[in-house]
Design a protein around this motif. Structure first.
Motif, PDB file in Angstrom:
ATOM      1  N   SER A 153      34.940  31.586  39.387  1.00  9.74           N
ATOM      2  CA  SER A 153      33.605  32.279  39.152  1.00  9.74           C
ATOM      3  C   SER A 153      32.456  31.479  39.255  1.00  9.74           C
ATOM      4  O   SER A 153      31.198  31.710  39.662  1.00  9.74           O
ATOM      5  CB  SER A 153      33.426  32.649  37.751  1.00  9.74           C
ATOM      6  N   ARG A 200      29.793  45.433  36.478  1.00  7.21           N
ATOM      7  CA  ARG A 200      31.403  45.319  36.979  1.00  7.21           C
ATOM      8  C   ARG A 200      31.573  45.292  38.551  1.00  7.21           C
ATOM      9  O   ARG A 200      32.474  44.618  39.007  1.00  7.21           O
ATOM     10  CB  ARG A 200      32.297  46.396  36.446  1.00  7.21           C
ATOM     11  N   ALA A 247      29.381  33.239  41.319  1.00  7.25           N
ATOM     12  CA  ALA A 247      28.628  34.246  40.570  1.00  7.25           C
ATOM     13  C   ALA A 247      27.181  34.022  40.779  1.00  7.25           C
ATOM     14  O   ALA A 247      26.514  35.091  40.818  1.00  7.25           O
ATOM     15  CB  ALA A 247      28.765  33.564  38.870  1.00  7.25           C
ATOM     16  N   HIS A 300      34.902  36.258  39.288  1.00 10.29           N
ATOM     17  CA  HIS A 300      34.455  37.031  40.171  1.00 10.29           C
ATOM     18  C   HIS A 300      34.894  37.361  41.324  1.00 10.29           C
ATOM     19  O   HIS A 300      35.290  36.191  42.109  1.00 10.29           O
ATOM     20  CB  HIS A 300      32.916  36.538  40.217  1.00 10.29           C
ATOM     21  N   GLU A 359      35.764  40.129  35.634  1.00 11.77           N
ATOM     22  CA  GLU A 359      34.536  40.653  35.332  1.00 11.77           C
ATOM     23  C   GLU A 359      33.854  41.576  36.332  1.00 11.77           C
ATOM     24  O   GLU A 359      33.303  42.713  36.172  1.00 11.77           O
ATOM     25  CB  GLU A 359      33.575  39.433  34.686  1.00 11.77           C
ATOM     26  N   LEU A 360      33.931  40.960  37.560  1.00  7.38           N
ATOM     27  CA  LEU A 360      33.077  41.604  38.747  1.00  7.38           C
ATOM     28  C   LEU A 360      33.592  41.677  40.037  1.00  7.38           C
ATOM     29  O   LEU A 360      34.416  40.662  40.390  1.00  7.38           O
ATOM     30  CB  LEU A 360      31.881  40.622  38.975  1.00  7.38           C
ATOM     31  N   GLN A 361      33.618  42.766  40.872  1.00  7.92           N
ATOM     32  CA  GLN A 361      33.987  42.760  42.000  1.00  7.92           C
ATOM     33  C   GLN A 361      32.953  43.079  43.005  1.00  7.92           C
ATOM     34  O   GLN A 361      32.249  43.987  42.534  1.00  7.92           O
ATOM     35  CB  GLN A 361      35.074  43.969  42.346  1.00  7.92           C
TER      36      GLN A 361
END
Length: 329
Positions: A314, A105, A318, A4, A65-67
């Motif tokens: 993460s 995302r 997260a 993340h 997975e994520l920005q």
């Protein structure tokens, strides 16, 4: 476990359209707008200005997975509060629209129309209603005024009405001419901006006044890991000799520090010097590694044991990137 990324940048088309309007103006705001539109890096990297497909491809390749999308620079400190608000709202709305298209995302770390306090308070409230909102982004200095200046307190109070993540970000070293050559403004000046913001947050009492805000200092705190011993020694000396407040008692554990721009050596130094469990993952994408997101992820994995690497990538960040809402209704 997927990574993340708490520190990534994007300029949505909605924002760029307003910048083009401002670029037609005379004066300082118009100059900064034109500089943005002619920026040698921003204009050459499609993922800055709307190419989400390539960004997602690079994220997938790196296992990100994520920005969390936030504003970088150049801030257009427009004197007209309405125009400044239009710029910021266009940015926030544009990033929120990206989250709406890709809710698994991306997240939004919203900007505020500082230095206009009333408008910033209003946007702090409005931004919380946007899909994907997960926190705020605040410049390390606000149009040359320090981040901890008393005039910003109403804004921080509005931000802190509910728990929120806040990432700081340099806006260009504000000592005109001192670092103008040889790439020094961003290679050297920006990390010092990070350091100055961190010290001001620690020493001013702002962290204690607004405990609902979790602040993230980029670039591993700038020069703070290298200078921390000297800073704490100086604070202790001034307390003993001059009777000043004992800032050395302020806990660094109130801050998070993200990994953008690090090397294995600087990451190990930060792990040795900074409080345990306070480092999280960030890339500063696309300013750093515009064509490769594997390197910053792999650097963390290679430098650390699996447990600590996963916590940085993460585990710690997260839970703080949970959006307040995802629907656009």
């Amino acid at each position: 476990m997927p990574a993340h990324d708490v520190h990534a940048h994007y300029y949505p088309p909605e924002y760029v359209a307003v910048v083009r309007e401002v670029a037609a103006e005379e004066g300082r705001a118009g100059e900064v707008a034109r500089a943005f539109l002619q920026h040698r890096i921003i204009t050459k990297v499609p993922t800055f200005l709307g190419d989400l497909d390539d960004r997602l491809r690079l994220m997938d390749a790196a296992g990100i997975e994520l920005q969390a999308l936030s504003f970088a620079s150049l801030n257009i400190w427009h004197r007209d509060a309405a125009t400044r608000s239009r710029l910021v709202q266009a940015f926030n709305d544009g990033c929120s629209a990206v989250v709406a298209r890709h809710p698994d995302r991306f997240r939004l770390l919203a900007s505020l129309p500082l230095p206009h306090v009333d408008e910033a308070v209003a946007e702090a409230h409005r931004a919380r209603t946007l899909p994907g909102f997960a926190g705020y982004s605040i410049p390390t200095h606000i149009d040359t005024v320090p981040i901890d200046a008393e005039q910003w307190q109403p804004v921080y109070a509005a931000m802190a009405e509910e728990s929120a993540l806040v990432i700081t970000h340099p806006d260009g070293f504000c000592a005109p001419g001192a670092l103008a050559d040889h790439g020094m403004e961003w290679a050297i000046g920006a990390p010092f901006e990070d350091t100055i913001a961190a010290v001001r947050l620690l020493a001013s009492g702002l962290l204690d006044e607004h405990p609902a805000l979790t602040w993230v200092i980029p670039h591993l705190g700038g020069t703070l890991p290298f200078l921390l011993h000297r800073l704490l020694w100086r604070w202790k000396l001034e307390t003993e000799m001059l009777g000043t407040d004992d800032h050395a008692a302020t806990s660094l554990e109130r801050l998070l520090f993200e990994t953008a721009n690090c090397s294995p050596h600087t990451l190990r130094l930060a792990l040795e010097v900074l409080p345990a469990g306070r480092i999280v993952f960030g890339t500063d994408y696309p300013f750093v590694d515009p064509a490769d997101l594997v390197r910053p992820v792999q650097l963390v994995r290679d430098a650390l044991d699996e447990t600590e690497a996963e916590a940085i990538l993460s585990g710690r960040i997260a839970p703080l990137l949970t959006p307040t809402r995802m629907d656009a209704s």
